[in-house]
Structures are given as C-alpha cells and as structure tokens.
Design a protein around this motif. Structure first.
Motif, mmCIF file in Angstrom:
data_model
loop_
_atom_site.group_PDB
_atom_site.id
_atom_site.type_symbol
_atom_site.label_atom_id
_atom_site.label_comp_id
_atom_site.label_asym_id
_atom_site.label_seq_id
_atom_site.Cartn_x
_atom_site.Cartn_y
_atom_site.Cartn_z
ATOM 1 N N UNK A 26 9.312 -2.765 4.303
ATOM 2 C CA UNK A 26 7.997 -2.384 3.438
ATOM 3 C C UNK A 26 6.789 -2.744 4.073
ATOM 4 N N UNK A 27 5.623 -1.952 3.695
ATOM 5 C CA UNK A 27 4.497 -2.041 4.411
ATOM 6 C C UNK A 27 3.795 -3.329 4.244
ATOM 7 N N UNK A 28 4.392 -4.195 3.093
ATOM 8 C CA UNK A 28 3.585 -5.589 2.987
ATOM 9 C C UNK A 28 4.250 -6.536 3.987
ATOM 10 N N UNK A 112 4.975 4.984 3.051
ATOM 11 C CA UNK A 112 4.326 3.565 3.082
ATOM 12 C C UNK A 112 2.865 4.037 3.610
#
Lengths: 200, 200
Positions: A26-28, A112
C-alpha cells in the motif's frame, strides 16, 4: 573509460521498486528507505533521481499508464483490420479490468495513485489528462458508430465516455478491494458497453 | 469520585482525528503520532483504544459508513411517503457522490479505505459486506419496479446493483482525484439510473 550510466534505466528500476512496494503493502508503506531497499540501491541514489516523493510517484504513474497502453495496443491489434467501434470499446475498457495477478498488482498501483491524486493537485491534473484521453477515445468510437448508423443517436458521446470510464474504474476497484470476481465484472462491463452502443 | 470515562466518545474522537489526517494528507501520512497530535491526546491513549493501525482504520471506516447511512436516511425521508423505486435508487446513489467540501473529504477517506482494503484482507471483507449491502438495496428496488410493471424485465437486478454501485464509486473517485465536476457526474448518474430502470 567509466561505464556510461543509463539514467532512464535507473529511473525505471527505482519506479518499478516503488510500484512493487505499493502493490504489496500500500501507498502508506512508501518511503525513500523502503524503495531504496526494494530497488537494491542507496537512498542517496533514489534522491539523486527523484528529489521528492511526488516526483517518484509521478514517474511511476506515467510508467503504469504506459503499461496499460501497451496492453491495449496488443489487444486491439488482435482484433484484426476493421473491428467495429463497439468491439474496440469493449476491448479497450476490458484491458483496464484486472484479470490476473499482474493485472491486480497494476490495479492496486492505479488505485493508490487515485487516492494519492485526491490530496495532491499536480498528480490530480495528470490523472485528469489520462482520464480525459481515454474518455475521448470511447466518445470517438461511439461517434463513429453513430455516424455509420450502427448506434442510436440519442446518446451523448462525451457523457458515455465519462460513464464507461467511471464504471470500469469502479469495477476494477471492487475487484481488488471488495472481492468482486473478474468474470462478473467483465460480463457487466461488456453488457453495459453493448447497451451504450445500442446493441443490447 | 473520578469522572467516568466515555470510551466510545474517546474512540470517536480519535477516529475523527484519523479521518481528518486522511482527508487532508492522504493515507500514507497516517501514523500513531500524527493521529495523537491531531486528536490532542497522547500516543499512549491512541494505543490504548486501538492496538494497531488496522484496528483504527476499521473503526474509522465503520464511522464513515454510518455517516453515509445517515445522509441517505435524511435524503430518502425527504422523498415523502411513497417514492417510486427509481426515485429511491437515484436519491440513495446520489448521496454517495461528493457534492460539497464535506462530501469531498468523506469521499477522500472512502477512497483511502478502498486503497487500504486492496492490500489488507480483513478491511477488504468489511468493504465487500458494505458494497454487497448497497448493491442489494438497488437490486431490490429494481425488482420491486419490475414486479409492479414499472421497469423492463430484461435487466438482471443483481448485475444492475453491481454496475450502478461501481459507476457511483467510479464517478466519486473521478470527482475527487481527476477534476470531474459534481454536476456532470450527478447528471450522468441520474440518466444511467433512469436507463437501468427503463425510464430513459
């Protein structure tokens, strides 16, 4: 003589690492350190090519777009010499639905980026340009079907382009984030495209 | 006697802070420290209520869903005593499109959760349940229109539910991440709902 550094190749290596991190975690999870580790290069090298995270995301987004374009190019080439507009529209939009693990990874990256674009104006402008391009292709196909009497005149090609792109993105997102099957999504997309082109 | 702590209230305070961070800066900005600072509490207090980031995201997602539900409840109440199925479907789906700044913030949070769900199975199951519920509501409305002869028999209610929810999510995302206007999106959604219910 020192080996000539291929800067484009290095940029692509780093962008590919970024996309792997995004698709898996994921992007985070994206940080300079994480991307450098994934690419097997130093953090300094990542910074040399991408002064900040936005620049890295923009480049990776362009790379992902060009991958979708290649997939569409290959699929439309298989349609033969004179596909009907509705066949072309079906094929192009169908390429955007994640059909296998690689497609799901690409779709996770695309999602994302959409999420990232929602809080960053520059990314949003680039995404808007991409979307407008695809919507325009679908609108042109409907226009050409209408011109040759193959599609009903009462549909606004621009609105149909926006609607079918939104439907495709929505279905893709439901496949990767809410367990919709590719088969169901593909059937629905096909029938909605045919309906828009007056073939249902 | 010490003041009795309202645990639900504290959880909601923290979830609201999380949603502000997500709406303003995106999912990748979320950290325990950032959320604690935004909520004006200590990191320890955040950890007391939410042992990990997943738990915090799940709670915030449920809070966001209940906000959408309230909005839908209020809008459908305004339809009066006996709205037609197509009016109900239009109203319900219309509530999911971001119409103002608060709606855009909620949609950014919803998009961040979709992106988050794409890489986490537990979140994906909860999002799937939410989606299935909404798709079922739309399918039931179409079924009831068909039963009373107001909608054509040739549409599969389940497929229409999936398609209209995907369209709505796709339009919402294009509004917040690619500059689509709410007005254009709302017109397209309305005309697609009417078309699905045989009123176009």
């Amino acid at each position: 003589m020192p080996k000539k550094v291929d800067h484009q190749e290095r940029r692509e290596l780093i962008a590919a690492a970024l996309m792997r991190v995004v698709a898996d975690q994921g992007l985070e999870a994206v940080s300079l350190r994480q991307v450098a580790a994934e690419a097997g290069v130093t953090g300094g090298m990542v910074q040399h090519y991408f002064p900040n995270k936005d620049a890295m995301m923009d480049f990776a987004m362009a790379a992902a777009s060009s991958r979708y374009e290649q997939r569409i190019g290959a699929a439309t080439a298989e349609l033969g010499e004179a596909p009907s507009p509705v066949q072309s529209a079906e094929t192009i939009l169908g390429c955007l639905l994640p059909a296998d693990e690689q497609g799901r990874r690409d779709a996770r990256v695309a999602l994302a980026f959409m999420s990232y674009s929602a809080v960053r104006k520059s990314a949003s402008e680039s995404l808007a340009a991409d979307n407008t391009g695809m919507q325009g292709v679908i609108a042109d196909l409907l226009r050409s079907a209408q011109a040759s009497g193959m599609a009903p005149e009462d549909r606004d090609p621009e609105a149909v382009g926006v609607a079918l792109m939104a439907l495709t993105d929505g279905l893709s997102i439901h496949i990767i984030s809410a367990g919709l099957s590719h088969q169901t999504a593909a059937q629905i997309l096909r029938s909605e495209v045919r309906r828009a082109f007056g073939e249902a």
